[in-house]
Write an enzyme that holds these catalytic residues in place. Structure first.
Site, PDB file in Angstrom:
ATOM      1  N   GLU A  77      -1.751  -0.049  -0.741  1.00  0.00           N
ATOM      2  CA  GLU A  77      -2.308  -1.164   0.039  1.00  0.00           C
ATOM      3  C   GLU A  77      -3.332  -1.929  -0.811  1.00  0.00           C
ATOM      4  OE1 GLU A  77      -4.996  -0.085   3.369  1.00  0.00           O
ATOM      5  OE2 GLU A  77      -6.036  -1.772   2.478  1.00  0.00           O
ATOM      6  N   GLU A 150      -8.324   0.778  -8.613  1.00  0.00           N
ATOM      7  CA  GLU A 150      -8.296   0.881  -7.159  1.00  0.00           C
ATOM      8  C   GLU A 150      -8.092   2.311  -6.670  1.00  0.00           C
ATOM      9  OE1 GLU A 150      -8.932  -1.603  -4.997  1.00  0.00           O
ATOM     10  OE2 GLU A 150      -9.363  -2.867  -6.744  1.00  0.00           O
TER      11      GLU A 150
END
Ligand SMILES: [Zn+2]
Length: 1001
Positions: A77, A150
């Site tokens: 995501e 991330e």
């Protein structure tokens, strides 16, 4: 109207841009038409809800069903938003925040799906955002460095120095470490994984910090290929923009490039148990509690049927509300009022986010020895309901609630609808059936008529006779955080020990590479963008009228298409309230509408509120002045709404609350106090940056101290103290004193939003209410000596201006206070506040643009990308306090250094006109956020802010130049220019402990 057009326009079987229409349904209760389609070559599904609403929404949803806790869907995501084929620049998602007028942009990872929604009111913006979203989801770059940034990575503590130890870094890694400190969230996670242990629900989709370092880049890419495919996708569009355009773009830019696959993402049905199960877990002690003796949580959960059976799900969710909502529900009486705990256990009631739904009930804040007692109470209560059933009035109140919720229009209706249908649709349920609330209510009524024991039988079937029942308890362990840290250290050691010298060299080099990449100037020119000239130059003015009622009380009337609902508000000043009562105002507000009034005890009052209104609330407010930093208005806002037909009843309730409030029910008061204290302390980890900001601004303006008293850490701690008192009477006895200063019409004003047809009845009802209010015989002296009278804005239709009474402090001297709230969190929340300029000053407009500019072009990189915090930025409050903050931050003093650097960067003027234009777009996206009919005219009512003043501010925003930005940076932000306050929420901190300018609390 969009919904009527759609109903006439589309036929089943019709082909549009590669899609075929499969269903067209009118849903009059929500004023919309639903059009269902499927994509011919890939099987992608599409649901369009045509509705006359400018705030259009798009979302795409993928079924993501991980089988381990490495957090693949969550890391994905994040990483798909780090650049895509057509838009290869870094972080297009964050950059679009500055190139668009979106009203919402986000991404969510649920247990079994991932959702990417955005909304906007501008058609060109919609096409731009759709293009970026489609490319991000279907053609992301997924570069290795994005995964490192991330997800997780090993890196030297100081990436430039290979002698410093290797540590875990990464945005999701830190985010989940933060999330795992939330005991309520941990508990909910365990309920789900133990109750549904056979498949995807047994793992943590967001990632367990101890498992995230097992995820590889290759696994992430594989997860994308198998899950983010059109054949596994559900598209959703909402609003008044034409559907054809959306379909054409989705087909051309994404779907036409794929062939159908067979996704293996179905969640199988959970095998039912043949006997109940029990589990115990441990957690960290509550950081704000005095002792750990009463910190055990226990809940009993029951597996319910598949959520795609929409009517059964509707029935069970209603039944669950009857069981647990409000002081008249059987579980409230049995558990909350037993005094055994502080509040219900997390996720109490119906949970419909998994393929099979479940119901949970229990308590938190109990003594460990009471676990069995709570279990017995749950069983006994169920037996009791099976025998006695529910009162008709409570069922009526619940159905009334559904009616009013359907009519009450929120500004983010599209987002609410996509979230509402997401779970059911995810498991191939029919989303349109789910929207037909009217027919579900009708069917429910019919079932009740045909069988008076309808609900009792359900309780017997799904609760009493259900063997798929889980009892979960959680108790604090003083060593919990230590053990978690040890486990993380072991994981780290294991990773580091397996590295060869070449691996280590590579890690060092990659660390430098990542740092270099993050520091590179960024070119976002590949991304589509709106221009400043796309922004509406003028705002539409809202007509309001002010008239006097009951003699001299001003009432603001705002005629709006409210869909048969009346919104009534009143504001009462706190100017005469003695200083020592101020900290108790939030508590007073919280309990005022819950303790009973007149002839009604607290249960009867709750019943009437549910039956006749959408809710009655009182909230304390500190309203800064638009032109003087040291001036503000203080008071309580009373707000409420009801269906047109119930207005006289609602005003009667207000009249009873104002004239005959009850402050006697000591036991119930104690229950409310405990629940409030528990909610406040549970909320701190989620809102740590807000608490830090309030504290840092406390001594910068006179309003700051009151904001801390009403809504800061001081309030949290006060409530915890009160909740632990053995004798609560002295607190209860303060409430009638507050009442005397507040519940009268000495310094009072009202506002109403309703349809034109309803206005004359409203005038009558409000007038009647106001005539019942008491007035002080002689004028009370204000507790604060310096009162400024300020006339409300004049304007067309506003013939009788009234005055607001603000307080000021001409002797106020701002003070640079630094506070560290020591809390056993694994992450920090840092805030630095600076006293700047009030709303009406041109400098305020410049500072507002500057805050956005600093966030997007400097702080985001420093604090999130390089620092590994979940978030950080700058903002300017209406009251002129400029705040720099970080959220779930592994750093503290380094972040304060970054704030300094950000200010130097701003002063140096190293930003371009393009950067400024982007900041303007993003500020206007917030300024022009849609306002619901219920809230139109509210700024005028509360702040005395006219549309003319807003328009003037708007023109100042448009006019802000590079020179203005450098000028305000120098004038306000530099050291020695304005007063700065700082605050930190976080663990022990050596360097701060050594610094005597910090106060540690
Ligand atoms: Zn996240």
């Amino acid at each position: 109207m969009a919904c009527e057009r759609a109903l006439l326009r589309y036929r089943v079987g019709e082909k549009i841009h590669g899609f075929t229409v499969s269903q067209v349904t009118s849903v009059p209760e929500l004023s919309l038409t639903a059009v269902k389609l499927s994509h011919d070559s890939t099987g992608a599904q599409h649901l369009h809800l045509a509705r006359e609403d400018r705030n259009n929404l798009f979302s795409v949803q993928f079924r993501t069903t991980p089988m381990d806790s490495s957090g693949a869907p969550h890391v994905l995501e994040h990483t798909v938003l780090c650049g895509s084929q057509r838009y290869p620049c870094r972080d297009p998602f964050f950059k679009m925040l500055n190139r668009s007028l979106s009203t919402f942009m986000n991404a969510f990872t649920a247990s079994d799906y991932t959702l990417y929604p955005f909304s906007t009111q501008n058609p060109k913006d919609f096409r731009n955002l759709l293009s970026v979203y489609l490319d991000a989801a279907f053609f992301p770059c997924l570069r290795e460095l994005d995964f490192w940034q991330e997800g997780w990575r090993l890196e030297h503590e100081d990436p430039n120095d290979p002698q410093t130890p290797l540590v875990f870094k990464g945005v999701v890694f830190n985010e989940m470490k933060g999330a795992f400190t939330d005991n309520e969230r941990m508990f909910s996670q365990h309920v789900q994984s133990h109750l549904l242990p056979d498949h995807t629900y047994s793992v943590v989709s967001g990632g367990d910090p101890l498992c995230i370092p097992d995820l590889t880049w290759e696994q992430l890419r594989q997860f994308h290929a198998t899950h983010y495919h059109p054949s596994n996708a559900r598209f959703f569009t909402y609003g008044n923009f034409p559907l054809e355009q959306h379909l054409k773009q989705i087909h051309e830019e994404a779907l036409s490039k794929f062939q159908r696959i067979k996704p293996h993402t179905t969640v199988p049905a959970q095998k039912p148990w043949d006997k109940p199960r029990e589990f115990q877990i441990t957690c960290a002690p509550d950081s704000l509690a005095a002792g750990s003796s009463e910190q055990t949580t226990i809940s009993v959960s029951f597996l319910l049927p598949d959520i795609t059976d929409t009517f059964e799900a509707f029935t069970l969710s209603l039944l669950s509300s009857l069981l647990i909502s409000g002081p008249n529900s059987p579980f409230y009486k049995a558990l909350i009022e037993s005094g055994l705990g502080t509040d219900f256990s997390p996720d109490v009631g119906y949970n419909g986010c998994t393929r099979e739904a479940y119901f949970s009930v229990g308590l938190q804040g109990i003594a460990e020895k009471d676990i069995q007692t709570v279990q017995d109470l749950v069983d006994r209560t169920l037996d009791d309901i099976i025998e006695k059933g529910f009162e008709d009035d409570r069922i009526e109140a619940l159905l009334h609630k559904i009616e009013i919720q359907m009519k009450h229009q929120s500004v983010s209706f599209g987002l609410a609808l996509t979230s509402y249908v997401a779970s059911c649709w995810n498991h191939d349920g029919d989303p349109v059936e789910l929207l037909k609330l009217g027919s579900q209510v009708a069917q429910f009524r019919k079932c009740l008529e045909e069988n008076p024991k309808f609900l009792q039988e359900k309780v017997k079937q799904y609760f009493k006779n259900n063997q798929h029942k889980l009892t979960l308890s959680m108790k604090p362990d003083d060593k919990y955080s230590e053990k978690q840290m040890q486990l993380e250290a072991e994981k780290l050691k294991q990773k580091v020990n397996s590295l060869s010298p070449e691996d280590k060299q590579q890690i060092y080099e990659k660390g430098l590479e990542l740092q270099a990449q993050q520091s590179q100037p960024q070119d976002a020119s590949c991304l589509p963008a709106l221009k400043v000239s796309d922004i509406e130059p003028r705002i539409p003015f809202t007509e309001v009228e002010v008239a006097l009622a009951a003699g001299d009380i001003p009432v603001q009337y705002c005629t709006q298409p409210t869909n048969g609902v009346v919104y009534f508000r009143a504001f009462s000043s706190l100017n005469t309230l003695p200083e020592e009562l101020r900290p108790y105002v939030p508590l007073f507000c919280n309990v005022l509408t819950k303790l009973g009034c007149g002839a009604l005890d607290y249960r009867e009052l709750a019943q009437q509120v549910d039956l006749k209104t959408g809710g009655l609330a009182a909230t304390p407010h500190v309203l800064p002045d638009d032109s003087h930093l040291d001036t503000y208005e203080q008071g309580v806002l009373f707000s409420s709404f009801c269906l047109d037909r119930n207005l006289p009843d609602m005003m009667h309730l207000w009249s009873e609350i104002f004239n005959n409030p009850c402050f006697e029910a000591e036991e119930h008061f104690r229950v409310l106090v405990k629940m409030t204290a528990q909610e406040l302390s549970n909320g701190v980890p989620d809102a740590g940056h807000l608490y830090a900001s309030i504290r840092a601004g406390r001594m910068l303006a006179p309003a700051g101290d009151l904001q801390e008293t009403f809504g800061g850490m001081d309030q949290v701690r006060l409530m915890k103290r009160i909740a632990e008192m053995t004798d609560i009477k002295p607190i209860l006895r303060k409430l009638p004193h507050i009442r005397k200063h507040l519940l009268n019409c000495d310094n009072f004003r009202c506002s109403v939003n309703a349809t034109p047809q309803q206005m004359s009845q409203v005038e009558n009802s409000v007038d009647n209410f106001l005539r019942t209010l008491s007035r002080s015989k002689k004028e009370r002296k204000p507790a604060h000596p310096h009162v400024v009278e300020k006339p409300a804005p004049k304007g067309p239709g506003r013939h009788s201006p009234f005055t607001r009474k603000l307080v000021t402090d001409p002797t106020f001297k701002p003070c640079p206070l630094k506070t560290h709230f020591q809390l056993p969190f694994p992450v920090n929340y840092v805030a630095e506040c600076i006293r700047t300029a009030p709303y009406a000053a041109p400098a305020h407009a410049s500072l507002k643009i500057l805050a956005r500019l600093m966030t997007a072009k400097f702080l985001h990189t420093e604090i999130r990308e390089k620092g590994g915090a979940y978030g950080g930025g700058a903002r300017l409050s209406y009251g002129g306090i400029f705040t720099l903050y970080s959220y779930r931050d592994p750093h503290s003093t380094e972040t304060l250094q970054s704030f300094l650097k950000a200010i130097d960067w701003a002063k140096s003027g190293r930003f371009t006109q393009q950067d400024i234009n982007e900041a303007k777009l993003s500020v206007f996206a917030a300024v022009d956020a849609p306002v619901a009919p219920s809230d139109k005219g509210l700024d005028c009512f509360l702040y005395g802010l006219s549309d003319e003043a807003k328009q003037a501010h708007r023109e100042q925003l448009f006019a802000v130049s590079h020179e203005d930005l450098v000028d305000v940076s120098n004038r306000y932000l530099g050291a020695g220019r304005s007063t700065h306050g700082m605050a930190l929420l976080g663990p022990d901190n050596e360097s701060i402990a050594k610094d005597p300018s910090w106060i540690v609390r």
